[in-house]
Scaffold this active site. Structure first.
Site, short mmCIF file in Angstrom:
data_model
loop_
_atom_site.label_atom_id
_atom_site.label_comp_id
_atom_site.label_asym_id
_atom_site.label_seq_id
_atom_site.Cartn_x
_atom_site.Cartn_y
_atom_site.Cartn_z
N SER A 320 4.88 -15.50 -23.67
CA SER A 320 4.62 -15.51 -22.23
C SER A 320 5.68 -14.69 -21.49
CB SER A 320 4.62 -16.95 -21.73
OG SER A 320 4.82 -17.00 -20.36
N TRP A 323 4.91 -11.16 -22.10
CA TRP A 323 3.72 -10.76 -21.36
C TRP A 323 4.12 -10.23 -19.98
CZ3 TRP A 323 1.82 -12.25 -16.60
CH2 TRP A 323 0.52 -11.84 -16.30
N HIS A 324 5.14 -10.87 -19.39
CA HIS A 324 5.55 -10.45 -18.05
C HIS A 324 6.14 -9.05 -18.05
CE1 HIS A 324 5.08 -14.73 -17.09
NE2 HIS A 324 4.87 -14.30 -15.87
N GLY A 325 6.88 -8.73 -19.07
CA GLY A 325 7.48 -7.40 -19.06
C GLY A 325 8.20 -7.10 -20.35
N PHE A 482 2.81 -5.99 -13.94
CA PHE A 482 2.51 -6.54 -15.26
C PHE A 482 1.10 -6.14 -15.71
CE2 PHE A 482 5.33 -9.91 -13.29
CZ PHE A 482 6.47 -9.26 -13.68
#
Lengths: 482, 315
Positions: A320, A323-325, A482
């Site tokens: 997770s 996933w953001h960056g 994102f």
């Protein structure tokens, strides 16, 4: 095209107007064309990437449905590789290469792999995840493969949620494109009210607070103590108003046309622990991870009992964060939340006992305070330019707490006293709205019960507040990256 | 749907009417505020409050270098400084036109000139000053250089979105009887600051081989028109090149050719031209707070020299 732009206003009015004028059979074409236009307003060429994954997943869906078990799995894997591959190239390639270079240098060598000079397509992680949820659901047999290419493309590209979610599931969205939506006065006005509230949160609160948090995080080494606390809290409120504001505009604009998108936020600052926080914050992402990553790992490791849960949490939040960056700071951000969740799983019984012993009027506010403090702390890593900056903030946030630091940081807040007054008043309004929603129900329903002059005064005041008190410089949505 | 459309039309009409009313309130208040340091001068111009025989105009070097008080004391004629921060001649001319429309004709104009004089207009610089005064005339005049879009001129309240706090400032200053002070005396303010080399240092860093200042033919033609306008209206025009610190002057490759243009213009049109760009003051940092602007100490000396030279011209 940004939601908070005049172009979007014209776009929205035109598309919605045409939507209700056109016969049902042509509406998907209008929505698809307008979604393409909406996306191409950012970087036109990137529509090809979107097109690529749409074609792959469209055929993968049909082939999964038409095949036997072994082949179904193969087609699913191929589709996932294509989607994750696009993510890997555009989002993670340079990050991985950067770390390889670091490793090679540490070992006295040189990394021969070249870096790519590419821009990250807007909202890539969002529409990729939405596309992946389609093939997984078809594979699981929860969703029939979509045979209409245009409708499938629209499922991935539906403009209100294309660039920053909510990340929809096919079971919720696909069938809605086949349903004929008649003009419904209540639904239309409810959607518009939600959009107005979203604009208010984004433009009046988030963007005015950005003027402060950007200064602090732009050069953290200039600040310490209370200045950093103020910067951290400013970003906490900013990111909530920015992202939930975006979601409200997205859900509201879809609602006007008759589409129901999933709820993305449920007043997360009322959470009493991190587990509850993730049930209230970015719900479409947390449920995505829950459905497609966390639960499968827990099921797979069910014999490990609670340690299976611990492993699942660790992996889920690590991914997770990524996933953001593509940066270590996001990995740390994810891990901080994962560790907190693990702590909560392991201390569940103890905490339950405490909650029985400590009076609720003390326990609940204290739990909320600790949750907000922890989440704000984790957002230091999210917002800081890099891990080095974030660690500086962590080290210096409690150093030499002087009131003079407050005046230092407020002095650099652009817009002067008007901005401070605007933000304070708006925060108070938001708090009252959230309090009402949390305890009594829908604020929109409450407003609808008022007489027309009162309703109009509220709407007009909100519109003028957005135009006159909003900040309109450098106002891209945080989650667009994102 | 009929009900919705009807309500929407009514709501839109209400919003538009209220928006225009609110814009009037904000503009009125903004003109009297000090949200932009230029508002007071604009207010005086549009309210016909300037009764000057001597007008000084130019860029920031005009309002920082030329003291109306020094001229008034010597010549016993009312003077006013119309200098406009960061702007080249096109915007200076716009301010002068507005001045002429609402105020009495001056007898003398002291035009401050410098190497940037013939540049394109730069509307984005301190654009706040134009917000309450945006109209069709302004739109047409600066169509090709405008920072403002059509929406700013035609959509009520939209123009305030460029800047934070302008609308609030306008509302809060609506009931002011007179404009807020900006610390200037008749458009002039001297700064008692010490030399700061940042400006020239960053200039040198950006332009290690020197800098060629651009020359805009349209601006040149506009200035020629202005000269003829002054002649026609019997206004005596005096060109003054006020001191610039040598460290900056040396960086301008085409400085001499621009200065020659002023010289030629003065000869061809029989205009007085006073050039102070090479007086000894220009090589001493004690008289400047940056390479473009003299400090209060320098200004005092410069004004004494200027007044003395003007004695031969101003009667």
């Amino acid at each position: 095209m940004l939601f908070n732009s005049v172009q979007f206003l014209f776009f929205f009015v035109t598309v919605t107007g045409l939507y209700f004028v056109l016969p049902h059979k042509f509406r998907w074409m209008l929505l698809l064309a307008s979604s393409c236009y909406f996306y191409m307003a950012f970087v036109p060429i990137y529509i090809l990437i979107l097109g690529f994954t749409i074609v792959i997943d469209y055929f993968a869906g049909i082939m999964i449905e038409n095949s036997t078990e072994k082949k179904r799995r193969l087609y699913l894997i191929l589709s996932l590789i294509a989607n994750i591959g696009v993510l890997a190239i555009f989002k993670y390639y340079n990050f991985i290469n950067e770390n390889l270079s670091f490793l090679c240098k540490a070992l006295g060598g040189e990394n021969p792999i070249p870096f790519l000079k590419i821009l990250l397509p807007i909202g890539l992680s969002f529409h990729t995840f939405q596309a992946m949820s389609y093939t997984i659901e078809v594979y699981r047999g929860n969703q029939k493969a979509e045979r209409h290419f245009g409708i499938y493309a629209l499922y991935v590209m539906f403009y209100p949620q294309l660039v920053a979610g909510p990340i929809e599931r096919p079971q919720n969205l696909l069938h809605q494109f086949y349903e004929q939506h008649y003009f419904d006065y209540k639904r239309v006005t409810d959607g518009l009210k939600l959009m107005l509230w979203g604009f208010f949160k984004k433009v009046v609160i988030a963007d005015n607070l950005a003027l402060l948090s950007n200064v602090v995080y732009g050069d953290v080494y200039h600040y310490k103590g209370l200045s950093l606390v103020v910067g951290m809290l400013a970003f906490t409120v900013q990111i909530f108003c920015d992202f939930s504001g975006y979601s409200d505009i997205a859900i509201g604009s879809a609602q006007v046309m008759g589409f129901d998108l999933m709820t993305n936020f449920k007043r997360p600052f009322y959470s009493k622990n991190i587990t509850e926080f993730w049930r209230r914050w970015h719900i479409s992402l947390s449920t995505w991870f829950n459905d497609y990553l966390y639960t499968p790992i827990v099921v797979n490791r069910r014999y490990w009992n609670k340690w299976g849960v611990v492993l699942a949490l660790l992996i889920t939040f690590l991914i997770s964060g990524l996933w953001h960056g593509a940066a270590w700071k996001f990995i740390i951000y994810g891990l901080l939340h994962g560790l907190a969740m693990i702590f909560e799983v392991l201390t569940k019984k103890t905490r339950k006992n405490w909650s029985k012993k400590i009076p609720s009027y003390l326990y609940n506010p204290l739990s909320i305070f600790i949750t907000i403090a922890y989440v704000s702390f984790s957002w230091i890593f999210f917002r800081a330019n890099n891990v080095h900056d974030a660690l500086y903030v962590v080290k210096n946030i409690f150093k030499g707490l002087h009131l003079s630091q407050l005046s230092n940081v407020f002095a650099v807040w652009e817009g002067g006293n008007y901005t401070k007054l605007t933000v304070l008043t708006s925060l108070l309004i938001m708090k009252l709205v959230h309090h009402y929603q949390e305890n009594y129900g829908s604020m929109r329903a409450k407003i609808s019960m008022q007489i027309l002059p009162v309703r109009w005064i509220i709407y007009i005041a909100a519109i003028f507040a957005i135009i006159l008190l909003g900040a309109f410089q450098n106002t891209q949505f945080i989650y667009f990256q994102f | 749907m009929k009900k919705f459309v009807l309500k929407l039309i009514l709501f839109t009409i209400t919003i538009i009417i209220l928006a225009y009313a609110l814009q009037w309130f904000i503009d009125t208040g903004l003109k009297k505020s000090n949200y932009s340091p230029e508002y007071k001068e604009w207010y005086e111009i549009y309210k016909s409050n300037i009764k000057a025989d001597i007008i000084i105009q130019g860029s920031s070097r005009s309002w920082v270098h030329f003291s109306p008080k020094a001229l008034e004391d010597e010549f016993h004629l009312p003077a006013y400084n119309l200098g406009i921060n960061g702007q080249q001649f096109p915007l200076q001319k716009w301010r002068f036109d507005m001045y002429m429309r609402y105020n009495k004709k001056p007898r003398y104009i002291i035009q401050s000139v410098d190497v940037n004089f013939f540049n394109n207009p730069n509307i984005s610089y301190d654009f706040n000053q134009f917000i309450p005064y945006l109209n069709n005339e302004f739109e047409n005049r600066f169509k090709n250089h405008s920072f403002f879009t059509e929406l700013d001129f035609n959509l009520p309240l939209y123009k305030y979105t460029h800047t934070d706090g302008a609308a609030a400032s306008g509302l809060l200053n609506f009931f002011n009887k007179s404009p807020r002070s900006n610390g200037k005396y008749k458009g002039f303010k001297a700064y008692a600051k010490n030399w700061n080399a940042n400006l020239v240092d960053s200039f040198k860093l950006k332009n290690p081989k020197g800098f060629r200042v651009s020359f805009d033919n349209t601006t040149y033609a506009l200035f020629n028109q202005f000269i003829q306008q002054c002649k026609k209206q019997n206004i005596e025009l005096i060109l003054v090149y006020s001191p610039v610190h040598a460290s900056l002057q040396n960086q301008i490759i085409n400085r001499d050719s621009i200065k020659n243009i002023f010289l030629e213009l003065s000869k061809n049109n029989n205009i007085k031209y006073l050039d102070y760009s090479e007086i000894p003051l220009c090589s001493d940092t004690a008289y400047f707070y940056n390479a473009n602007h003299m400090n209060a100490k320098g200004v005092e000396i410069f004004n004494k020299i200027l007044v003395s030279d003007l004695k031969k011209i101003i009667k």
